[in-house]
Scaffold this active site. Structure first.
Site, PDB file in Angstrom:
ATOM      1  N   VAL A  35       0.841  -1.201   0.000  1.00 23.37           N
ATOM      2  CA  VAL A  35       0.000   0.000   0.000  1.00 23.37           C
ATOM      3  C   VAL A  35       0.878   1.254   0.000  1.00 23.37           C
ATOM      4  CG1 VAL A  35      -1.769   1.308   1.257  1.00 23.37           C
ATOM      5  CG2 VAL A  35      -1.902  -1.186   1.156  1.00 23.37           C
ATOM      6  N   CYS A  36       2.009   1.198   0.682  1.00 20.53           N
ATOM      7  CA  CYS A  36       2.885   2.375   0.825  1.00 20.53           C
ATOM      8  C   CYS A  36       3.264   3.022  -0.509  1.00 20.53           C
ATOM      9  CB  CYS A  36       4.125   2.023   1.627  1.00 20.53           C
ATOM     10  SG  CYS A  36       3.745   1.470   3.306  1.00 20.53           S
ATOM     11  N   PRO A  37       3.719   2.248  -1.512  1.00 25.37           N
ATOM     12  CA  PRO A  37       4.092   2.920  -2.758  1.00 25.37           C
ATOM     13  C   PRO A  37       2.907   3.591  -3.456  1.00 25.37           C
ATOM     14  CG  PRO A  37       4.284   0.536  -3.011  1.00 25.37           C
ATOM     15  CD  PRO A  37       4.031   0.813  -1.561  1.00 25.37           C
ATOM     16  N   GLU A  61       0.444   5.131  -1.918  1.00 18.35           N
ATOM     17  CA  GLU A  61       0.250   6.402  -1.218  1.00 18.35           C
ATOM     18  C   GLU A  61       1.344   7.409  -1.556  1.00 18.35           C
ATOM     19  OE1 GLU A  61      -1.955   5.759   2.937  1.00 18.35           O
ATOM     20  OE2 GLU A  61       0.163   5.216   2.950  1.00 18.35           O
ATOM     21  N   LEU A  62       2.596   6.968  -1.520  1.00 19.01           N
ATOM     22  CA  LEU A  62       3.696   7.880  -1.803  1.00 19.01           C
ATOM     23  C   LEU A  62       3.637   8.376  -3.240  1.00 19.01           C
ATOM     24  CD1 LEU A  62       4.580   6.694   0.961  1.00 19.01           C
ATOM     25  CD2 LEU A  62       6.918   7.013   0.170  1.00 19.01           C
TER      26      LEU A  62
END
Length: 188
Positions: A47-49, A51-52
């Site tokens: 999920v992090c990439p 969002e970033l």
């Protein structure tokens, strides 16, 4: 105890910034600016990439508003650079990617997951006086939306310059605001 209107925690941490390499980010240097500290669990995840990348796609609009975006995880600044080098999605990021490998800043803002050594998805918006104006913390399976954050920061900036007004639900830049008074009680 609420964090709302609390001062920005004092910190001095290493970071990676595309085009500059490794830099030191000091909370003192951020005074006088709108600042978004955007915590996420870890580099090289799922999920992090997304969002970033979403923040990167909206970064120019944040910059036009005078907002400094700083992503934060418990990875080191070396890992941030390796992630940018290895992944096209992360390589496009122009904002600062700060490292909190011992988790002090994560703990200070209440987003540290001690048993895992990572942060929850926490978003903290500080005004130019260094006071916390927006707090949002998600469980790690729930991604955030940069457009919604933009809307909230615009509302916070409007209220900052118009302290006699409030922004109603779903307020967007240019919409009418409310001026709290006895005359509005029971009429909305």
């Amino acid at each position: 105890m609420t964090l709302m209107n609390a001062p920005m925690p004092s910190f001095k941490l290493q970071a990676y910034r595309k085009g500059e390499g490794f830099v030191t980010v000091n909370s003192e240097d951020l005074k006088g600016k709108w600042v978004v500290l955007f915590f996420y669990p870890a580099d090289f995840t799922f999920v992090c990439p997304t969002e970033l990348s979403d923040m990167a796609d909206n970064y120019e609009e944040f910059k036009k508003m005078g907002v400094e975006i700083i992503s934060v995880s418990t990875d080191t600044h070396f890992v941030h650079k390796a992630w940018a080098d290895a992944t096209e999605t992360i390589d496009k990021i122009q904002y600062t990617m700060m490292a909190d490998p011992v988790g002090d800043l994560c703990r200070e803002l209440g987003v540290m997951i001690e048993e895992e050594g990572i942060a929850y998805r926490g978003t903290f918006v500080f005004n130019p006086e260094g006071r916390l104006k927006i707090v949002e913390v998600h469980d790690n399976g729930i991604g955030r939306d940069a457009q919604e954050l933009l809307r909230k920061v615009k509302a916070a900036q409007f209220i900052h310059t118009h302290p006699d007004a409030v922004c109603p639900a779903k307020w967007k830049e240019g919409d009418e605001v409310l001026k709290p008074s006895i005359d509005l009680v029971g009429k909305i």
